[in-house]
Motif scaffolding. Structure first.
Motif, PDB file in Angstrom:
ATOM      1  N   ASP A   8      60.569 -90.768 -28.816  1.00 41.08           N
ATOM      2  CA  ASP A   8      61.992 -91.034 -29.037  1.00 41.08           C
ATOM      3  C   ASP A   8      62.178 -91.782 -30.361  1.00 41.08           C
ATOM      4  OD1 ASP A   8      64.728 -91.289 -28.705  1.00 41.08           O
ATOM      5  OD2 ASP A   8      64.558 -93.067 -27.438  1.00 41.08           O
ATOM      6  N   ILE A   9      62.738 -91.086 -31.349  1.00 38.06           N
ATOM      7  CA  ILE A   9      62.984 -91.682 -32.664  1.00 38.06           C
ATOM      8  C   ILE A   9      64.386 -92.269 -32.656  1.00 38.06           C
ATOM      9  CG2 ILE A   9      63.032 -91.293 -35.151  1.00 38.06           C
ATOM     10  CD1 ILE A   9      61.365 -88.762 -34.657  1.00 38.06           C
ATOM     11  N   GLY A  10      64.478 -93.592 -32.597  1.00 36.47           N
ATOM     12  CA  GLY A  10      65.760 -94.269 -32.558  1.00 36.47           C
ATOM     13  C   GLY A  10      66.197 -94.738 -33.924  1.00 36.47           C
ATOM     14  N   THR A  11      67.270 -95.512 -33.943  1.00 35.90           N
ATOM     15  CA  THR A  11      67.827 -95.957 -35.215  1.00 35.90           C
ATOM     16  C   THR A  11      66.955 -96.996 -35.902  1.00 35.90           C
ATOM     17  OG1 THR A  11      70.066 -95.533 -34.386  1.00 35.90           O
ATOM     18  CG2 THR A  11      69.867 -96.921 -36.325  1.00 35.90           C
ATOM     19  N   PRO A  40      78.693-102.907 -47.661  1.00 38.37           N
ATOM     20  CA  PRO A  40      79.529-102.545 -46.516  1.00 38.37           C
ATOM     21  C   PRO A  40      79.793-101.039 -46.460  1.00 38.37           C
ATOM     22  CG  PRO A  40      80.398-104.507 -47.563  1.00 38.37           C
ATOM     23  CD  PRO A  40      79.297-104.012 -48.448  1.00 38.37           C
ATOM     24  N   GLY A  41      79.672-100.471 -45.258  1.00 39.18           N
ATOM     25  CA  GLY A  41      79.945 -99.053 -45.067  1.00 39.18           C
ATOM     26  C   GLY A  41      78.737 -98.154 -45.193  1.00 39.18           C
ATOM     27  N   ARG A  42      77.614 -98.710 -45.632  1.00 40.79           N
ATOM     28  CA  ARG A  42      76.417 -97.882 -45.786  1.00 40.79           C
ATOM     29  C   ARG A  42      75.340 -98.331 -44.800  1.00 40.79           C
ATOM     30  NH1 ARG A  42      75.825 -96.148 -52.145  1.00 40.79           N
ATOM     31  NH2 ARG A  42      78.051 -95.750 -52.479  1.00 40.79           N
ATOM     32  N   ALA A  43      74.572 -97.370 -44.313  1.00 40.08           N
ATOM     33  CA  ALA A  43      73.495 -97.668 -43.364  1.00 40.08           C
ATOM     34  C   ALA A  43      72.408 -96.620 -43.553  1.00 40.08           C
ATOM     35  CB  ALA A  43      74.021 -97.654 -41.933  1.00 40.08           C
ATOM     36  N   GLU A  44      71.287 -97.036 -44.118  1.00 39.11           N
ATOM     37  CA  GLU A  44      70.241 -96.118 -44.544  1.00 39.11           C
ATOM     38  C   GLU A  44      68.881 -96.506 -43.971  1.00 39.11           C
ATOM     39  OE1 GLU A  44      70.274 -96.762 -48.721  1.00 39.11           O
ATOM     40  OE2 GLU A  44      72.220 -95.793 -49.054  1.00 39.11           O
ATOM     41  N   GLN A  45      67.960 -95.542 -44.035  1.00 36.96           N
ATOM     42  CA  GLN A  45      66.566 -95.813 -43.695  1.00 36.96           C
ATOM     43  C   GLN A  45      65.657 -95.092 -44.666  1.00 36.96           C
ATOM     44  OE1 GLN A  45      67.114 -94.850 -39.330  1.00 36.96           O
ATOM     45  NE2 GLN A  45      65.875 -96.688 -39.120  1.00 36.96           N
ATOM     46  N   LEU A  98      70.540 -91.081 -44.417  1.00 39.88           N
ATOM     47  CA  LEU A  98      71.841 -91.655 -44.079  1.00 39.88           C
ATOM     48  C   LEU A  98      72.024 -91.541 -42.569  1.00 39.88           C
ATOM     49  CD1 LEU A  98      72.053 -91.283 -47.139  1.00 39.88           C
ATOM     50  CD2 LEU A  98      74.419 -90.537 -46.822  1.00 39.88           C
ATOM     51  N   THR A  99      72.228 -92.649 -41.889  1.00 40.79           N
ATOM     52  CA  THR A  99      72.291 -92.666 -40.429  1.00 40.79           C
ATOM     53  C   THR A  99      73.715 -92.451 -39.931  1.00 40.79           C
ATOM     54  OG1 THR A  99      72.748 -95.028 -40.180  1.00 40.79           O
ATOM     55  CG2 THR A  99      70.442 -94.381 -40.512  1.00 40.79           C
ATOM     56  N   TRP A 100      73.839 -92.378 -38.604  1.00 34.18           N
ATOM     57  CA  TRP A 100      75.147 -92.214 -37.965  1.00 34.18           C
ATOM     58  C   TRP A 100      76.103 -93.336 -38.362  1.00 34.18           C
ATOM     59  CZ3 TRP A 100      77.000 -96.239 -35.123  1.00 34.18           C
ATOM     60  CH2 TRP A 100      76.069 -97.199 -34.702  1.00 34.18           C
ATOM     61  N   ALA A 101      75.579 -94.532 -38.633  1.00 33.09           N
ATOM     62  CA  ALA A 101      76.417 -95.696 -38.912  1.00 33.09           C
ATOM     63  C   ALA A 101      76.910 -95.737 -40.354  1.00 33.09           C
ATOM     64  CB  ALA A 101      75.646 -96.976 -38.590  1.00 33.09           C
ATOM     65  N   ASP A 102      76.502 -94.777 -41.177  1.00 34.03           N
ATOM     66  CA  ASP A 102      76.899 -94.760 -42.574  1.00 34.03           C
ATOM     67  C   ASP A 102      78.305 -94.165 -42.699  1.00 34.03           C
ATOM     68  OD1 ASP A 102      75.207 -94.759 -45.486  1.00 34.03           O
ATOM     69  OD2 ASP A 102      77.078 -93.622 -45.423  1.00 34.03           O
ATOM     70  N   ASN A 103      79.252 -94.967 -43.195  1.00 35.68           N
ATOM     71  CA  ASN A 103      80.660 -94.560 -43.276  1.00 35.68           C
ATOM     72  C   ASN A 103      81.128 -94.283 -44.696  1.00 35.68           C
ATOM     73  OD1 ASN A 103      81.328 -94.623 -40.526  1.00 35.68           O
ATOM     74  ND2 ASN A 103      81.621 -96.832 -40.563  1.00 35.68           N
ATOM     75  N   ARG A 104      80.207 -94.028 -45.626  1.00 36.21           N
ATOM     76  CA  ARG A 104      80.609 -93.869 -47.023  1.00 36.21           C
ATOM     77  C   ARG A 104      81.540 -92.682 -47.247  1.00 36.21           C
ATOM     78  NH1 ARG A 104      75.037 -93.137 -49.967  1.00 36.21           N
ATOM     79  NH2 ARG A 104      74.444 -94.556 -48.270  1.00 36.21           N
ATOM     80  N   SER A 105      81.506 -91.703 -46.342  1.00 32.82           N
ATOM     81  CA  SER A 105      82.324 -90.500 -46.547  1.00 32.82           C
ATOM     82  C   SER A 105      83.724 -90.629 -45.964  1.00 32.82           C
ATOM     83  CB  SER A 105      81.625 -89.281 -45.939  1.00 32.82           C
ATOM     84  OG  SER A 105      81.524 -89.411 -44.520  1.00 32.82           O
ATOM     85  N   ALA A 106      84.159 -91.845 -45.663  1.00 32.18           N
ATOM     86  CA  ALA A 106      85.505 -92.027 -45.102  1.00 32.18           C
ATOM     87  C   ALA A 106      86.599 -91.398 -45.961  1.00 32.18           C
ATOM     88  CB  ALA A 106      85.772 -93.514 -44.868  1.00 32.18           C
ATOM     89  N   PRO A 107      86.571 -91.528 -47.303  1.00 34.01           N
ATOM     90  CA  PRO A 107      87.615 -90.881 -48.110  1.00 34.01           C
ATOM     91  C   PRO A 107      87.616 -89.357 -47.983  1.00 34.01           C
ATOM     92  CG  PRO A 107      86.479 -92.568 -49.396  1.00 34.01           C
ATOM     93  CD  PRO A 107      85.695 -92.380 -48.131  1.00 34.01           C
ATOM     94  N   GLN A 108      86.435 -88.753 -47.939  1.00 33.62           N
ATOM     95  CA  GLN A 108      86.362 -87.291 -47.792  1.00 33.62           C
ATOM     96  C   GLN A 108      86.890 -86.846 -46.429  1.00 33.62           C
ATOM     97  OE1 GLN A 108      83.760 -89.192 -49.098  1.00 33.62           O
ATOM     98  NE2 GLN A 108      84.326 -88.558 -51.174  1.00 33.62           N
ATOM     99  N   ILE A 109      86.576 -87.629 -45.388  1.00 37.54           N
ATOM    100  CA  ILE A 109      87.058 -87.302 -44.045  1.00 37.54           C
ATOM    101  C   ILE A 109      88.577 -87.436 -43.987  1.00 37.54           C
ATOM    102  CG2 ILE A 109      87.025 -88.021 -41.631  1.00 37.54           C
ATOM    103  CD1 ILE A 109      84.484 -86.543 -42.627  1.00 37.54           C
ATOM    104  N   GLU A 110      89.111 -88.468 -44.611  1.00 42.22           N
ATOM    105  CA  GLU A 110      90.557 -88.662 -44.616  1.00 42.22           C
ATOM    106  C   GLU A 110      91.261 -87.487 -45.307  1.00 42.22           C
ATOM    107  OE1 GLU A 110      94.174 -90.032 -43.763  1.00 42.22           O
ATOM    108  OE2 GLU A 110      92.272 -90.777 -42.969  1.00 42.22           O
TER     109      GLU A 110
END
Length: 540
Positions: A8-11, A40-45, A98-110
């Motif tokens: 199980d590969i977790g975050t 803020p807004g980025r979450a990487e590994q 880029l993990t599930w918690a990475d929100n950098r694409s908020a402008p593109q989603i909007e």
């Protein structure tokens, strides 16, 4: 010996369990992999750190179980969803993961929401259009890193990267592919509309394979490194969410599982695609006759971790760091360039770092009555998924007074996370019908207090299976299915035993029924403010 491995590969960590044929745990191994938050807004590994963690956890599990390489019948793989990275033609990483918690694409989603494309994409793919999904992350790369976007050979997940390292192929199970926001909801192939929007062809993504696909011929040097034989079968497996249902006794159609680890989710299998008219739930293909439907919250143990680290210590938050900087002035210049790290190797880094690390916060929470004497907490520390799908949402304490102590805040944090789980339970119930019980999995299932409070919150019976490592066990059971040890998924639930059940405490339930509408109303009233607060963070 006939052992099956559930990987199980977790975050923030990888866990490996060795199971005997009837499910008894023979050995286990765990290795940490930090989550980097550069701003803020980025979450990487770092992908190679994650592969190293996988190999280390495999070795530790083999040693722990006293297993020899030829004892292993097969390996099943579970991996977290919504992650993506770019690789070159040689398979080398061009970006972090880029993990599930990475929100950098908020402008593109909007922009997708403003144009109306989000609704169409949701109906085509069954995945809510949100910064968590790789679809948004690819759009961000396209707009902000066009050179990298064009040069990248493939865009892949951590599971594909692992399998390419082991077998030289980019294989992605249909269950994980469904969570990218780019797979047709039927599960039969990549969604043409999504790929057209991003501007890539399917050749730049992995090969979609069934969840029970078997791979053989592992590279000998890697097989030796993790203590396995090159010809040991590897079953590609599925997403951690789907496997948590299987591993907790909710493989049957309509049976509902709740998982709370760092985040939370409520899911069930259906025999056909079910799309929410309001776009609040996901619908992920799993096999030719099963779809995983559900709803998820970004809140859960992550909020407890945050509160424990920042507010439950003996000294003021940051005091030791400030003293160190005063003693070594040169550190001032380095601080701005350093990544923040959430590491499961240290207390509070991850919900899986040990239930003991939460004993004090839960004890503090339970020292005050239900409702924390009128103190409420919106647990949206990293935005929120269902039911609002708002990456700009932020955490809020509401109702604080001079009479509130740390124990009240602890209870409010615990209850706020469960209010979020209650909201996704209700959202799924509107689509598929209210369940008569929830099967608990994830780290929270090891706490009778935590699972009991969820019963009070939801008004549902909570059944706790005899194992918390549901995703790993689900992966092992898929390995059993692929190799003939298990006849069908319908037999999976028969191998799960319930060790305890919780009925709602009617006194607590009455309190929560009064507070829950207020919890939702506070969010509704603050919703216009969140984008302003979010835009200021990291800039003031």
């Amino acid at each position: 010996m006939g052992l099956f491995i559930g990987l199980d590969i977790g975050t923030t960590s990888t866990e490996v369990f060795l199971y005997e044929r009837q499910g008894k745990i023979r050995g286990r191994g765990k290795a940490a992999c930090p989550l980097l938050v550069p701003e803020p807004g980025r979450a990487e590994q770092r992908p190679d750190e994650m592969i190293a963690a996988v190999l280390q956890a495999l070795r530790l599990a083999m040693i722990s179980g006293g297993a020899k390489p030829d004892d292993i019948e097969a390996v099943g793989v579970s991996a977290s969803m919504h992650n993506v990275m770019a690789v070159d033609k040689d398979g080398k990483p061009m970006t972090p993961l880029l993990t599930w918690a990475d929100n950098r694409s908020a402008p593109q989603i909007e922009e997708l929401r403003r144009s109306g494309a989000a609704k169409e994409l949701y109906e085509l793919t069954g995945t809510p259009v949100h910064p968590m999904s790789p679809l948004g992350k690819l759009l961000w790369w396209k707009e902000n890193k066009p050179g990298l976007f064009e040069q990248a050979y493939k865009f892949i997940s951590i599971k594909e990267y692992l399998l390419h390292q082991l077998f030289g192929i980019y294989a992605l199970d249909v269950s994980s592919a469904a969570a990218t926001g780019m797979l047709d909801v039927s599960g039969r192939g990549w969604c043409g509309k999504a790929l057209e929007l991003i501007g890539i062809g399917k050749e730049r993504l992995g090969e979609i394979v069934p969840v029970a696909e078997v791979l053989r011929g592992m590279k000998p040097e890697i097989a030796e490194a993790c203590g396995l034989l090159p010809h040991t079968p590897w079953v590609v497996g599925a997403s951690d969410g789907a496997l948590a249902n299987i591993g907790s006794g909710a493989a049957a159609l309509g049976s509902t599982a709740v998982t709370i680890g760092a985040t939370g989710a409520v899911r069930q299998f259906a025999d056909k695609p079910l799309i929410d008219p309001e776009g609040r739930t996901f619908c992920y293909a799993f096999s030719a006759d099963r779809w995983l439907i559900g709803s998820s919250t970004s809140s859960g143990g992550i909020a407890l971790n945050w509160f424990k680290e920042q507010f439950m210590g003996g000294s003021l938050p940051g005091a030791e760091r400030r003293d160190a900087i005063r003693a070594h002035p040169e550190r001032r210049q380095r601080r701005g360039r350093q990544h923040a790290v959430i590491d499961s190797a240290r207390p509070g880094g991850h919900i899986g770092s040990g239930q003991g690390s939460f004993d004090d916060i839960i004890a503090a929470a339970m020292s005050v009555p239900a409702g924390a004497d009128g103190l409420l907490f919106l647990p949206y520390l990293s935005g929120e998924r269902a039911p609002c799908w708002n990456p700009d949402a932020r955490g809020v304490f509401a109702g604080a007074g001079l009479h509130h102590g740390r124990q009240h805040f602890a209870r409010a944090v615990l209850e706020g996370g469960l209010f979020a789980v209650k909201s996704v339970t209700e959202t799924l119930g509107e689509l598929a019908g209210r369940p008569d019980r929830l099967l608990a999995s994830g780290d929270f299932a090891s706490s009778a207090i935590w699972t009991g409070l969820l019963a009070d919150m939801t008004g549902l019976r909570i059944d706790v299976p005899d194992r918390c490592e549901a995703s790993a066990y689900g992966a092992a059971m898929l390995a059993m299915l692929a190799t003939g040890e298990l006849g069908s998924l319908d037999q999976a639930d028969e191998r799960i035993k319930i060790v305890r059940s919780h009925a709602p405490n009617e006194g607590n339930r009455a309190v929560y029924e009064k507070l829950y509408p207020l919890f939702k109303d506070i969010y509704r009233r603050l919703e216009p403010v969140f984008p302003v607060l979010s835009s200021m963070q990291g800039r003031v």
